[in-house]
Motif scaffolding. Structure first.
Motif, PDB file in Angstrom:
ATOM      1  N   ARG A 148     -16.496  -1.076 -24.669  1.00  0.00           N
ATOM      2  CA  ARG A 148     -15.531   0.028 -24.606  1.00  0.00           C
ATOM      3  C   ARG A 148     -16.204   1.270 -24.020  1.00  0.00           C
ATOM      4  NH1 ARG A 148     -14.794  -2.889 -29.356  1.00  0.00           N
ATOM      5  NH2 ARG A 148     -12.664  -3.655 -29.715  1.00  0.00           N
ATOM      6  N   GLN A 152     -11.666   3.081 -24.249  1.00  0.00           N
ATOM      7  CA  GLN A 152     -10.814   2.071 -23.626  1.00  0.00           C
ATOM      8  C   GLN A 152     -11.612   0.791 -23.398  1.00  0.00           C
ATOM      9  OE1 GLN A 152      -7.403   3.053 -22.854  1.00  0.00           O
ATOM     10  NE2 GLN A 152      -8.197   4.666 -24.190  1.00  0.00           N
ATOM     11  N   HIS A 153     -10.890  -0.326 -23.324  1.00  0.00           N
ATOM     12  CA  HIS A 153     -11.545  -1.586 -23.015  1.00  0.00           C
ATOM     13  C   HIS A 153     -12.160  -1.510 -21.624  1.00  0.00           C
ATOM     14  CE1 HIS A 153      -9.407  -4.344 -26.136  1.00  0.00           C
ATOM     15  NE2 HIS A 153      -9.733  -3.172 -26.646  1.00  0.00           N
ATOM     16  N   ASN A 357      -9.238  -9.071 -29.853  1.00  0.00           N
ATOM     17  CA  ASN A 357      -9.421  -7.878 -29.030  1.00  0.00           C
ATOM     18  C   ASN A 357      -9.808  -8.218 -27.592  1.00  0.00           C
ATOM     19  OD1 ASN A 357      -8.776  -6.104 -31.116  1.00  0.00           O
ATOM     20  ND2 ASN A 357     -10.888  -6.069 -31.881  1.00  0.00           N
ATOM     21  N   THR A 361      -5.870  -6.937 -23.762  1.00  0.00           N
ATOM     22  CA  THR A 361      -5.409  -6.377 -22.494  1.00  0.00           C
ATOM     23  C   THR A 361      -4.904  -7.456 -21.532  1.00  0.00           C
ATOM     24  OG1 THR A 361      -7.643  -6.460 -21.557  1.00  0.00           O
ATOM     25  CG2 THR A 361      -6.986  -4.410 -22.669  1.00  0.00           C
ATOM     26  N   LYS A 362      -4.746  -8.647 -22.067  1.00  0.00           N
ATOM     27  CA  LYS A 362      -4.177  -9.767 -21.280  1.00  0.00           C
ATOM     28  C   LYS A 362      -4.966 -10.012 -19.992  1.00  0.00           C
ATOM     29  CE  LYS A 362       0.482  -8.893 -23.068  1.00  0.00           C
ATOM     30  NZ  LYS A 362       1.902  -8.617 -22.742  1.00  0.00           N
ATOM     31  N   ALA A 364      -7.079  -7.928 -18.414  1.00  0.00           N
ATOM     32  CA  ALA A 364      -7.434  -6.780 -17.570  1.00  0.00           C
ATOM     33  C   ALA A 364      -8.920  -6.435 -17.656  1.00  0.00           C
ATOM     34  CB  ALA A 364      -6.585  -5.563 -17.959  1.00  0.00           C
ATOM     35  N   ILE A 365      -9.579  -6.805 -18.764  1.00  0.00           N
ATOM     36  CA  ILE A 365     -11.011  -6.490 -18.873  1.00  0.00           C
ATOM     37  C   ILE A 365     -11.840  -7.294 -17.867  1.00  0.00           C
ATOM     38  CG2 ILE A 365     -10.869  -5.853 -21.305  1.00  0.00           C
ATOM     39  CD1 ILE A 365     -12.177  -8.569 -21.956  1.00  0.00           C
ATOM     40  N   ALA A 392      -2.920  -4.085 -11.728  1.00  0.00           N
ATOM     41  CA  ALA A 392      -3.030  -3.675 -13.131  1.00  0.00           C
ATOM     42  C   ALA A 392      -1.852  -2.798 -13.542  1.00  0.00           C
ATOM     43  CB  ALA A 392      -4.344  -2.934 -13.358  1.00  0.00           C
ATOM     44  N   ARG A 396       0.927  -3.732 -16.491  1.00  0.00           N
ATOM     45  CA  ARG A 396       1.233  -2.867 -17.637  1.00  0.00           C
ATOM     46  C   ARG A 396       2.726  -2.571 -17.694  1.00  0.00           C
ATOM     47  NH1 ARG A 396      -3.766  -0.284 -16.299  1.00  0.00           N
ATOM     48  NH2 ARG A 396      -2.686   1.355 -15.117  1.00  0.00           N
ATOM     49  N   SER A 401       0.498 -10.779 -17.971  1.00  0.00           N
ATOM     50  CA  SER A 401      -0.960 -10.862 -18.013  1.00  0.00           C
ATOM     51  C   SER A 401      -1.549 -10.511 -16.654  1.00  0.00           C
ATOM     52  CB  SER A 401      -1.396 -12.267 -18.413  1.00  0.00           C
ATOM     53  OG  SER A 401      -1.129 -13.200 -17.376  1.00  0.00           O
TER      54      SER A 401
END
Length: 453
Positions: A148, A152-153, A357, A361-362, A364-365, A392, A396, A401
């Motif tokens: 993080r 944020q992730h 966790n 973010t499906k 996005a990380i 991205a 959102r 995803s």
């Protein structure tokens, strides 16, 4: 009745004992005895004085109660000790006590003895802590979690990286401590303004004899006092160690939040979290550590001002501050280290929460990983970054995803085969050199600090 929370709550018996009035008095007596021995070596006083002061220079004989009684009459604590010591000595020995000394020859050299003992205890605590941190780092070297930044992730990291980074920071504190023990834990016997005039031509040799007897490094030069930049550095070091504890305790608190639920401080079988909400599991020990850090940090400025604002060869403005600041910082830091070590020994890791966790973010990380792979397949770095930024935003907005967004975007999807896209969203494939970094950090720390433990 006790007044200060240190007396009943925030202390260990080992460190507390080093800052009692009785222990300080004994160190004053020890310095006076060393002074007598040095004078005997120089032929300044009769040899039989050594045995007498050695027999009588104990707080069981020169009692704190008697010294305080004398101090109430004469309003000078060191002279009260000198008088209390002298009255217990038989024959002519008493008249030699404090010969050629000034008060802060005794006070500052005694502080050095106390610091030496206190820092030795803190060093032991830090090494115990390092054992636990390096063990966690090794066992969790490949436990993938969300990294993080800015709250944020970011991209995947590992819990091994977390613990190894923390261990590395505490190793630096140990390295700083070695310098402090040499540079700042010093004694002095320069007399009223540091010139050693009261010892005629033998002052330098006398100081050397005294420090050899006490096992201390002699101050090279001083005024009436050891310069307070040394003590300020010690106080800053205690606050710096406390700041690291607070930083990690804050991380534990954050990761224990219900929304994250990755790491928890231990919770005893009969422990109560809240007086009204029976379900609560509050990280109160970590919160306590964050609170205590503020007190140690608050003492850094007075320590600096003790150095900055002193007048000429000395004044007494440092004394009252140090009687509070030195015991508090050492006692509280020792408590913090013991409490923190206990937390880490029983720390609980929730792997299900970590996995949840990672998926929050499906995918996005993994955007950086996708970008790197796109560049490897021929797309420019800037174009790849902009395309993925747009993907991205769409993900959102539509609640889909990141993987789906890539598959449906003709600018990206055509670069990858189906199985390649699956691999792009496996967090364990994007932890870089994390295991190797952990291993080399742990090996370095163990080789330097824990080899003989």
């Amino acid at each position: 009745m006790p007044v200060h929370a240190i007396e009943t709550r925030y202390r260990t018996n080992e460190m507390y004992a080093l800052f009692t009035e009785e222990y300080k008095l004994q160190k004053w007596l020890d310095v006076e005895i060393a002074l007598i021995k040095a004078h005997v070596k120089l032929g300044n006083i009769p040899p039989d004085a050594v045995d007498e002061v050695a027999r009588k220079g104990k707080t069981s004989i020169v009692t704190l109660q008697r010294v305080k009684e004398i101090e109430r009459e004469i309003h000078h604590d060191i002279m009260a000790m000198v008088k209390g010591f002298a009255e217990q000595c038989e024959g002519d020995t008493g008249k030699y006590i404090h010969l050629g000394a000034t008060s802060y020859d005794i006070v500052d050299t005694a502080w050095a003895l106390i610091f030496k003992d206190a820092l030795s205890l803190l060093e032991k605590r830090l090494k115990t802590l390092l054992e636990i941190l390096t063990s966690h780092a090794t066992s969790k070297r490949e436990l993938v979690c969300v990294g993080r930044t800015h709250g944020q992730h970011a991209i995947p990291t590992t819990y091994g990286m977390k613990f190894a980074n923390w261990a590395d920071e505490f190793a630096r504190h140990l390295a700083r401590l070695q310098d402090i023990k040499v540079r700042d834990v010093v004694g002095k016997f320069g007399g009223a303004v540091g010139t050693m005039a009261s010892h005629v031509s033998s002052g330098i040799q006398l100081q050397r004899y005294i420090m050899d007897e006490l096992g201390l490094i002699p101050n090279l030069i001083s005024t009436q006092i050891v310069h307070r930049d040394r003590h300020a550095e010690i106080m800053f070091w205690t606050a710096l160690v406390a700041s690291t504890i607070s930083k990690i305790a804050k991380e534990i608190r954050d990761l224990q939040r219900n929304e994250l639920a990755e790491m928890f401080e231990p919770f005893a079988k009969k422990q109560v979290g809240s007086s009204t909400m029976a379900s609560k599991r509050n990280p109160h020990k970590s919160e306590r550590l964050c609170g205590l850090y503020r007190l140690l940090a608050a003492h850094v400025m007075p320590a600096m001002e003790n150095n900055a604002l002193i007048e000429h060869e000395r004044d007494l403005t440092n004394s009252s501050v140090e009687r509070i600041m030195f015991p508090e910082n050492f006692i509280l830091l020792d408590f913090m280290l013991v409490q923190f070590t206990s937390i880490l020994q029983g720390i609980e890791i929730n792997k299900a929460g970590i996995r949840k966790n990672l998926e929050l973010t499906k995918g996005a990380i993994m955007s950086e990983y996708v970008m790197v792979e796109l560049v490897g397949k021929g797309m420019s770095r800037q174009e790849a970054h902009e395309v993925l930024r747009q993907v991205a935003i769409r993900c959102r907005q539509e609640g889909i995803s990141f993987k789906q967004g890539i598959q449906e975007d003709n600018r990206v999807g055509t670069y990858f085969k189906s199985n390649e896209i699956d691999d792009l969203f496996d967090p364990s494939r994007y932890i870089g050199a994390a295991p190797e970094l952990v291993d080399r950090t742990v090996a370095s720390i163990r080789d330097k600090w824990l080899k003989d433990e």
